[in-house]
Design a protein around this motif. Sequence first.
Motif, mmCIF file in Angstrom:
data_model
loop_
_atom_site.group_PDB
_atom_site.id
_atom_site.type_symbol
_atom_site.label_atom_id
_atom_site.label_comp_id
_atom_site.label_asym_id
_atom_site.label_seq_id
_atom_site.Cartn_x
_atom_site.Cartn_y
_atom_site.Cartn_z
ATOM 1 N N MET A 20 0.846 -1.188 0.000
ATOM 2 C CA MET A 20 0.000 0.000 0.000
ATOM 3 C C MET A 20 0.880 1.235 0.000
ATOM 4 O O MET A 20 1.853 1.310 0.743
ATOM 5 N N GLU A 21 0.510 2.177 -0.852
ATOM 6 C CA GLU A 21 1.213 3.447 -0.906
ATOM 7 C C GLU A 21 0.227 4.538 -0.545
ATOM 8 O O GLU A 21 -0.845 4.637 -1.139
ATOM 9 N N TYR A 55 4.114 2.075 2.253
ATOM 10 C CA TYR A 55 4.996 3.226 2.029
ATOM 11 C C TYR A 55 4.146 4.463 2.270
ATOM 12 O O TYR A 55 3.154 4.696 1.588
ATOM 13 N N PHE A 56 4.522 5.249 3.270
ATOM 14 C CA PHE A 56 3.786 6.461 3.623
ATOM 15 C C PHE A 56 4.638 7.670 3.264
ATOM 16 O O PHE A 56 5.709 7.872 3.842
ATOM 17 N N PHE A 83 -0.222 -5.429 9.515
ATOM 18 C CA PHE A 83 0.896 -4.687 8.952
ATOM 19 C C PHE A 83 2.227 -5.349 9.292
ATOM 20 O O PHE A 83 2.519 -5.634 10.448
ATOM 21 N N HIS A 84 3.033 -5.561 8.268
ATOM 22 C CA HIS A 84 4.350 -6.161 8.426
ATOM 23 C C HIS A 84 5.412 -5.075 8.573
ATOM 24 O O HIS A 84 6.186 -5.089 9.521
ATOM 25 N N ARG A 85 5.426 -4.147 7.616
ATOM 26 C CA ARG A 85 6.372 -3.030 7.661
ATOM 27 C C ARG A 85 5.704 -1.755 7.166
ATOM 28 O O ARG A 85 4.971 -1.781 6.182
ATOM 29 N N ILE A 86 6.023 -0.660 7.846
ATOM 30 C CA ILE A 86 5.579 0.662 7.396
ATOM 31 C C ILE A 86 6.823 1.543 7.288
ATOM 32 O O ILE A 86 7.540 1.749 8.275
ATOM 33 N N ALA A 87 7.072 2.011 6.075
ATOM 34 C CA ALA A 87 8.197 2.911 5.817
ATOM 35 C C ALA A 87 7.642 4.316 5.654
ATOM 36 O O ALA A 87 6.757 4.552 4.836
ATOM 37 N N CYS A 112 11.478 5.371 9.834
ATOM 38 C CA CYS A 112 11.493 6.633 9.101
ATOM 39 C C CYS A 112 12.721 6.692 8.200
ATOM 40 O O CYS A 112 13.782 6.182 8.562
ATOM 41 N N PHE A 113 12.563 7.344 7.049
ATOM 42 C CA PHE A 113 13.639 7.425 6.071
ATOM 43 C C PHE A 113 13.765 8.841 5.536
ATOM 44 O O PHE A 113 12.781 9.565 5.429
ATOM 45 N N ASP A 114 14.995 9.185 5.156
ATOM 46 C CA ASP A 114 15.282 10.507 4.598
ATOM 47 C C ASP A 114 14.998 10.589 3.109
ATOM 48 O O ASP A 114 14.880 11.686 2.561
ATOM 49 N N THR A 115 14.950 9.437 2.437
ATOM 50 C CA THR A 115 14.685 9.437 0.996
ATOM 51 C C THR A 115 13.642 8.371 0.659
ATOM 52 O O THR A 115 13.574 7.332 1.334
ATOM 53 N N PRO A 116 12.853 8.602 -0.377
ATOM 54 C CA PRO A 116 11.892 7.575 -0.810
ATOM 55 C C PRO A 116 12.607 6.299 -1.249
ATOM 56 O O PRO A 116 12.119 5.201 -1.008
#
Length: 126
Positions: A20-21, A55-56, A83-87, A112-116
């Motif tokens: 899911m995006e 992917y959020f 939910f398995h993973r949420i980025a 949380c991530f700094d880049t897609p």
Amino acid sequence: MYTTHGLLFEVDRDGDNFFMELKAIGKLTHQDYEQITPLIDDALEGVANPKVNVYFDGSEFEGWELQAAWDDLKLGLKHGKKFHRIAIYGNQRWMDIVAKIGSWFISGEVKCFDTPFDALAWLREE
């Protein structure tokens, strides 16, 4: 002044695996959740053991109205075990808050991530 807000949603399914995006824009409202919640419910309906990666994109996210925050909580309580993973990528001010709150209500990992690119790469691992 006109303010844009909303949730963009896309889902891909391969058997019991879901990707899911979501992209949050502006300050989310109860009406935004009235539109998105049935889409998520329908996507997962009838699947006994779904594995959902999300992917959020919060790069344009500015928070929630009070009722929308409650709607988000209810959605997490209803589907959190799926939910398995949420980025999470985006607005640094909100990323840490979303990740911390999200981790209370889901069984999977939240990062949380700094880049897609980094966010999507992490979701594709395994």
